[in-house]
Design a protein around this motif. Structure first.
Motif, PDB file in Angstrom:
ATOM      1  N   CYS A 134       0.827  -1.210   0.000  1.00  0.00           N
ATOM      2  CA  CYS A 134       0.000   0.000   0.000  1.00  0.00           C
ATOM      3  C   CYS A 134       0.857   1.255   0.000  1.00  0.00           C
ATOM      4  CB  CYS A 134      -0.926  -0.010   1.219  1.00  0.00           C
ATOM      5  SG  CYS A 134      -2.288  -1.198   1.095  1.00  0.00           S
ATOM      6  N   ALA A 161      -6.174   2.472  -1.548  1.00  0.00           N
ATOM      7  CA  ALA A 161      -4.916   1.991  -0.958  1.00  0.00           C
ATOM      8  C   ALA A 161      -4.768   2.488   0.473  1.00  0.00           C
ATOM      9  CB  ALA A 161      -3.736   2.434  -1.819  1.00  0.00           C
ATOM     10  N   ARG A 207      -7.158   0.495   2.638  1.00  0.00           N
ATOM     11  CA  ARG A 207      -6.630  -0.836   2.966  1.00  0.00           C
ATOM     12  C   ARG A 207      -5.589  -0.739   4.079  1.00  0.00           C
ATOM     13  NH1 ARG A 207      -4.026  -3.163  -2.162  1.00  0.00           N
ATOM     14  NH2 ARG A 207      -3.639  -4.953  -0.770  1.00  0.00           N
TER      15      ARG A 207
END
Length: 480
Positions: free
Chosen positions: A131, A171, A174
């Motif tokens: 990420c 991203a 996450r």
């Protein structure tokens, strides 16, 4: 659960594969604008990454200790992200070899690093690293896209920027979920549903990004096609203007030739007209005296007819040379054409005490435009006359030859004058070249070359064996 997640990856891989096949088919059908090698490469690697990752999900047992195929899949994702970043960078400036090598080295570092993390790390640590890396790439891409859109606004690049921004958002989401989870995930079933959703949405946005790039390529093709049509119209207009200019130059050349020969033409016409006037005066005198015999009458009428025909022939030759008739080709005898031009230049040739040597050995007829080829011959002969009149060499000789050669006829016009300096020979046939000044017509030789080339032939210059100038003209039998 595993089957459903794998299915998501396979579906997205199939969508991207369809995009790739469509782009490849279009790529082969046109050549105006080629797609970026970085974008195409990124799409291919992304498809491999999705397919490999989906297969890995089906076989995984311990999420914290996945199989080696996860290293392969994540390496593919990393390479695809780099290539997409390079595409965005290339929109603003060419990619340097230094930057390409730097990213190649980063790939070589990433693969063993991720493999080490696969063996010794956790699901959370790997997700965090991915990420952070992809997030930094997305930020770079957004910056590059903004710069490009400032310089050249594009609807498709705007969509790409939105899709990249969404990828960055998912991203970050996450990463936040992983940090907030607070426990180690070992089974696929333990992965939070929201994390799976964010991962799938990030990949969906990535797929939309590829579609936006494809749209940008199509946009460029449409712009290139429109620009090509505009350029074609401009080229057509320029060609028309060029033809009009050439027609004007042809007329100007005829006018210049007429001026240069006006004295000779007047002298030539004065001879038959003067003779006719004397015969008419003699006829009037005899008629008034009543002493005109039948023999004298016949003799005078024959002389008048001959002088009239002589003047008519001169005028007809001039008309054929200086008329502005329609451009077309006809079957002509080149020997007859040469003789018709010599009739016009004969007074000046005699006045300059020039000897004409004819060797007209050709027997073939050729299809040419009579008026234009007469202009070529007239220009070359006038040039030779001018050179000989300025020369102190003796005798002054003008040599004209015609030969049948394979595919056409060779014409040669040579003089025994001073020749042309070597320094100006390379520019001899250029428009308004100073090397043409000796003819008194700055566009004569350029027009000669233009006319001969338009007939499918060529004109060459070389120094004559006598030391003067020699021009060779080749005219093909059949026009292309």
């Amino acid at each position: 659960m595993k089957l459903l997640i794998a299915l998501y990856f396979y579906i997205l891989a199939t969508i991207q594969l369809g995009l790739l096949l469509g782009v490849y088919h279009y790529y082969r059908s046109q050549s105006a604008v080629r797609p970026s090698q970085y974008w195409m490469g990124s799409l291919v690697v992304s498809i491999l990454a999705l397919a490999t990752f989906g297969t890995g999900i089906l076989t995984i047992e311990d999420v914290s200790k996945p199989e080696f195929n996860f290293t392969i899949a994540n390496s593919f994702f990393y390479i695809a992200a780099i290539l997409q970043l390079l595409f965005c960078q290339s929109l603003n400036k060419p990619i340097s070899k230094r930057l390409e090598y730097a990213f190649m080295i980063s790939v070589l570092i990433f693969i063993p690093f991720f493999e080490w993390m696969r063996v010794h790390g956790t699901f959370e640590s790997r997700t965090t690293v991915i990420c952070v890396i992809t997030g930094s790439f997305f930020i770079w891409q957004i910056f590059q896209l903004r710069e490009k859109r400032k310089a050249a606004p594009s609807q498709q690049l705007m969509y790409l920027q939105y899709a990249t921004t969404a990828e960055l958002f998912f991203a970050i989401g996450r990463l936040s979920v992983v940090i907030a989870s607070g426990f180690t995930i070992r089974q696929v079933e333990q992965i939070p549903q929201f994390l799976i959703l964010l991962t799938i949405m990030q990949i969906v946005m990535n797929t939309l990004a590829y579609i936006a790039i494809g749209g940008y390529w199509s946009e460029r093709i449409a712009l290139a096609s429109a620009q090509s049509q505009i350029e074609n119209r401009e080229i057509k207009a320029l060609l028309i203007e060029r033809e009009n200019l050439i027609s004007s130059l042809l007329r100007a050349n005829k006018t210049a030739a007429t001026g240069a020969l006006s004295a000779s033409i007047a002298h030539e016409l004065n001879q038959p007209l003067g003779a006719s006037q004397l015969n008419i005066q003699f006829l009037q005198k005899k008629l008034s005296e009543g002493h005109l015999t039948a023999e004298q009458n016949q003799e005078i009428l024959t002389a008048l007819l001959a002088d009239n025909q002589r003047a008519s022939n001169i005028i007809q030759s001039l008309r054929s040379i200086f008329s502005d008739g329609k451009i077309g080709v006809e079957r002509i005898d080149i020997v007859e054409l040469i003789e018709s031009v010599l009739k016009i230049t004969k007074p000046e040739i005699q006045a300059k005490n020039i000897q004409v040597v004819l060797d007209l050995a050709s027997h073939s007829s050729i299809n040419v435009n009579r008026g234009e080829i007469q202009q070529v011959l007239l220009n070359l002969i006038n040039n030779a006359i001018q050179a000989l009149s300025e020369s102190t060499r003796s005798p002054r000789t003008l040599r004209i030859e015609s030969r049948d050669v394979p595919g056409g006829i060779n014409l040669l016009v040579a003089d025994s004058g001073g020749g042309i300096p070597a320094a100006v020979q390379d520019h001899l046939f250029e428009l308004l070249s100073s090397s043409n000044k000796r003819s008194g017509m700055g566009l004569g030789l350029w027009l000669c070359q233009h006319i001969v080339t338009r007939h499918g032939g060529y004109i060459r210059y070389e120094d004559a064996a006598s030391g003067g100038a020699q021009f060779t003209v080749f005219l093909p039998s059949i026009q292309g």
